[in-house]
Motif scaffolding. Structure first.
Motif, mmCIF file in Angstrom:
data_model
loop_
_atom_site.group_PDB
_atom_site.id
_atom_site.type_symbol
_atom_site.label_atom_id
_atom_site.label_comp_id
_atom_site.label_asym_id
_atom_site.label_seq_id
_atom_site.Cartn_x
_atom_site.Cartn_y
_atom_site.Cartn_z
ATOM 1 N N GLY A 172 -13.319 -6.730 2.651
ATOM 2 C CA GLY A 172 -12.164 -7.060 1.826
ATOM 3 C C GLY A 172 -12.097 -8.492 1.340
ATOM 4 N N SER A 173 -13.110 -9.295 1.626
ATOM 5 C CA SER A 173 -13.034 -10.727 1.306
ATOM 6 C C SER A 173 -13.092 -11.005 -0.195
ATOM 7 C CB SER A 173 -14.143 -11.496 2.028
ATOM 8 O OG SER A 173 -15.423 -10.955 1.753
ATOM 9 N N HIS A 174 -13.524 -10.041 -0.984
ATOM 10 C CA HIS A 174 -13.573 -10.246 -2.438
ATOM 11 C C HIS A 174 -12.176 -10.347 -3.046
ATOM 12 C CE1 HIS A 174 -12.704 -6.050 -2.051
ATOM 13 N NE2 HIS A 174 -12.688 -5.831 -3.345
ATOM 14 N N ARG A 175 -11.157 -9.929 -2.290
ATOM 15 C CA ARG A 175 -9.786 -9.968 -2.800
ATOM 16 C C ARG A 175 -9.033 -11.219 -2.340
ATOM 17 N NH1 ARG A 175 -6.710 -6.133 -0.787
ATOM 18 N NH2 ARG A 175 -8.132 -5.392 0.824
ATOM 19 N N TRP A 176 -9.715 -12.089 -1.580
ATOM 20 C CA TRP A 176 -9.048 -13.300 -1.086
ATOM 21 C C TRP A 176 -8.818 -14.299 -2.222
ATOM 22 C CZ3 TRP A 176 -12.450 -14.741 3.799
ATOM 23 C CH2 TRP A 176 -12.294 -13.746 4.773
ATOM 24 N N GLU A 177 -7.732 -15.061 -2.093
ATOM 25 C CA GLU A 177 -7.547 -16.254 -2.916
ATOM 26 C C GLU A 177 -8.407 -17.359 -2.311
ATOM 27 O OE1 GLU A 177 -3.787 -18.686 -4.709
ATOM 28 O OE2 GLU A 177 -3.873 -18.518 -2.520
ATOM 29 N N GLU A 178 -9.210 -18.010 -3.148
ATOM 30 C CA GLU A 178 -10.178 -18.974 -2.617
ATOM 31 C C GLU A 178 -9.595 -20.379 -2.548
ATOM 32 O OE1 GLU A 178 -14.648 -20.747 -3.512
ATOM 33 O OE2 GLU A 178 -13.563 -19.639 -5.066
ATOM 34 N N VAL A 179 -9.867 -21.065 -1.440
ATOM 35 C CA VAL A 179 -9.486 -22.469 -1.270
ATOM 36 C C VAL A 179 -10.666 -23.233 -0.669
ATOM 37 C CG1 VAL A 179 -7.015 -22.011 -0.973
ATOM 38 C CG2 VAL A 179 -8.518 -22.038 1.039
ATOM 39 N N GLY A 180 -10.631 -24.549 -0.776
ATOM 40 C CA GLY A 180 -11.581 -25.408 -0.058
ATOM 41 C C GLY A 180 -12.957 -25.527 -0.657
ATOM 42 N N SER A 181 -13.167 -24.987 -1.864
ATOM 43 C CA SER A 181 -14.494 -25.051 -2.465
ATOM 44 C C SER A 181 -14.659 -26.346 -3.258
ATOM 45 C CB SER A 181 -14.719 -23.843 -3.375
ATOM 46 O OG SER A 181 -16.060 -23.751 -3.764
ATOM 47 N N ASP A 182 -15.906 -26.726 -3.527
ATOM 48 C CA ASP A 182 -16.189 -27.917 -4.320
ATOM 49 C C ASP A 182 -17.425 -27.659 -5.181
ATOM 50 O OD1 ASP A 182 -18.423 -28.168 -2.637
ATOM 51 O OD2 ASP A 182 -17.408 -29.590 -1.317
ATOM 52 N N ASP A 183 -17.933 -28.696 -5.826
ATOM 53 C CA ASP A 183 -19.074 -28.519 -6.734
ATOM 54 C C ASP A 183 -20.300 -27.929 -6.058
ATOM 55 O OD1 ASP A 183 -17.572 -29.528 -8.759
ATOM 56 O OD2 ASP A 183 -18.696 -31.397 -8.993
ATOM 57 N N SER A 184 -20.451 -28.170 -4.748
ATOM 58 C CA SER A 184 -21.624 -27.652 -4.049
ATOM 59 C C SER A 184 -21.672 -26.126 -4.085
ATOM 60 C CB SER A 184 -21.660 -28.140 -2.596
ATOM 61 O OG SER A 184 -20.635 -27.517 -1.825
ATOM 62 N N ASP A 199 -17.451 -22.840 8.028
ATOM 63 C CA ASP A 199 -16.076 -23.342 8.045
ATOM 64 C C ASP A 199 -15.276 -22.791 6.870
ATOM 65 O OD1 ASP A 199 -16.703 -24.783 10.300
ATOM 66 O OD2 ASP A 199 -16.961 -26.695 9.252
ATOM 67 N N LEU A 200 -15.935 -22.690 5.702
ATOM 68 C CA LEU A 200 -15.260 -22.212 4.502
ATOM 69 C C LEU A 200 -14.772 -20.778 4.689
ATOM 70 C CD1 LEU A 200 -14.643 -23.484 1.749
ATOM 71 C CD2 LEU A 200 -16.743 -22.441 0.873
ATOM 72 N N LEU A 201 -15.567 -19.961 5.346
ATOM 73 C CA LEU A 201 -15.157 -18.580 5.628
ATOM 74 C C LEU A 201 -13.882 -18.572 6.463
ATOM 75 C CD1 LEU A 201 -15.724 -15.492 5.593
ATOM 76 C CD2 LEU A 201 -17.049 -15.847 7.689
ATOM 77 N N SER A 202 -13.859 -19.367 7.544
ATOM 78 C CA SER A 202 -12.687 -19.402 8.427
ATOM 79 C C SER A 202 -11.459 -19.921 7.698
ATOM 80 C CB SER A 202 -12.978 -20.284 9.650
ATOM 81 O OG SER A 202 -14.090 -19.794 10.369
ATOM 82 N N VAL A 203 -11.632 -20.981 6.901
ATOM 83 C CA VAL A 203 -10.520 -21.570 6.153
ATOM 84 C C VAL A 203 -9.931 -20.548 5.180
ATOM 85 C CG1 VAL A 203 -9.975 -23.260 4.347
ATOM 86 C CG2 VAL A 203 -11.243 -23.977 6.382
#
Length: 299
Positions: A172-184, A199-203
């Motif tokens: 179900g992770s495709h339906r998550w609102e994404e946070v914490g990402s950057d240019d990388s 860490d990004l997965l947990s956040v």
């Protein structure tokens, strides 16, 4: 001329309405038997010839982020991009209309084209660090693509289970609102810090108020898994006595096209196709170039 037709027996192998709804909710799907045993064996033989050096043609230029294992790299996890372009024997399997028709049902699209194909080999070395693929989702490094319906077929060349380090989905992770990402995020997972990806997965799970539910794909020979371009996935070590061999076939719907995706420094996100495909009349990379992004299905 590529024929986009299915037999009655093949139509029975398409996802049902309930399975299409399952994919929309969960972000992954385990197919029925899309390839016969003989077709898988023929594909495996083409892969062996590829590793022995056989090429039907070579890429006209080497893109800057090309994954391209050679024997000098040793017993690490192997990744080789553009195998559908360089090997006609491999392309024969990957362009099977039934495969494209399954993807079209899941993506709810009238046309499916190849976006990329990557040949993968995990050596049977339990402690080999490169065998572990950290959690990530594909759309991150497809930022120059306009579509959010892109998907990936993971095609093992044998029965594939947890001992072999099979692909594992975060349900179900495709339906998550994404946070914490950057240019990388616009780089392939192999170019990113594995701890940061973990860490990004947990956040993101915490931000969406949900648990991380990991579903390993147990895939019999001839079957394959599909996952949405925003589904988090990864894989563990190969603890078996034989290599894990598979092809990751990235697929795009017919509406997908290049888009400018600005990064924080003012530059634009880049994908390897931008070095090799033809240009559209307005000068953009053409992600419908049939030489590198051939159609697999048209309704």
């Amino acid at each position: 001329m590529h024929e986009f037709t299915l037999t009655e027996q093949e139509r029975a192998l398409l996802p049902t309405d309930d399975e299409v709804r399952f994919y929309a909710e969960h972000g992954w799907y385990l197919s029925k038997k899309v390839f016969t045993d003989d077709e898988v064996d023929e594909l495996a033989a083409a892969v062996d010839r590829y590793y022995s050096g056989e090429r039907s043609r070579r890429l006209p230029t080497r893109p800057p982020r090309l994954a391209y294992w050679t024997p000098e790299d040793g017993d690490v996890q192997r990744h080789n991009d553009y195998v559908h372009y360089e090997s006609d024997g491999i392309a024969k399997a990957l362009l099977k209309p039934l495969l494209g028709a399954v993807a079209a049902r899941l993506a709810q699209a009238d046309e499916i084209r190849v976006f990329q194909s990557t040949l993968i080999y995990k050596p049977p070395i339990a402690a080999e660090p490169s065998n572990v693929v950290p959690w990530h989702f594909d759309k991150h490094y497809w930022s120059s693509s306009s579509s959010d319906r892109m998907l990936t077929a993971f095609i093992p060349l044998h029965d594939c289970d947890e001992e072999l380090g099979t692909i594992t989905m975060v349900d179900g992770s495709h339906r998550w609102e994404e946070v914490g990402s950057d240019d990388s995020a616009t780089k392939h997972f192999a170019e990113r810090d594995a701890n940061h990806l973990e860490d990004l997965l947990s956040v993101n799970a915490a931000h969406n108020g949900t648990q991380v539910t990991k579903i390993p794909m147990i895939i019999p020979k001839g079957h394959m898994s599909f996952h949405h371009c925003r589904t988090y996935h990864g894989s563990g070590p190969n603890r078996a006595a034989r290599p894990r061999q598979a092809i990751s076939l990235h697929l795009q719907d017919g509406d997908n096209a290049y888009r400018e995706f600005p990064l924080s420094d003012g530059s634009l996100a880049f994908y390897n196709h931008d070095s090799v495909v033809r240009r559209t009349p307005d000068g953009r990379p053409d992600y419908a170039d049939p030489e590198f992004c051939p159609p697999v299905w048209r309704a």
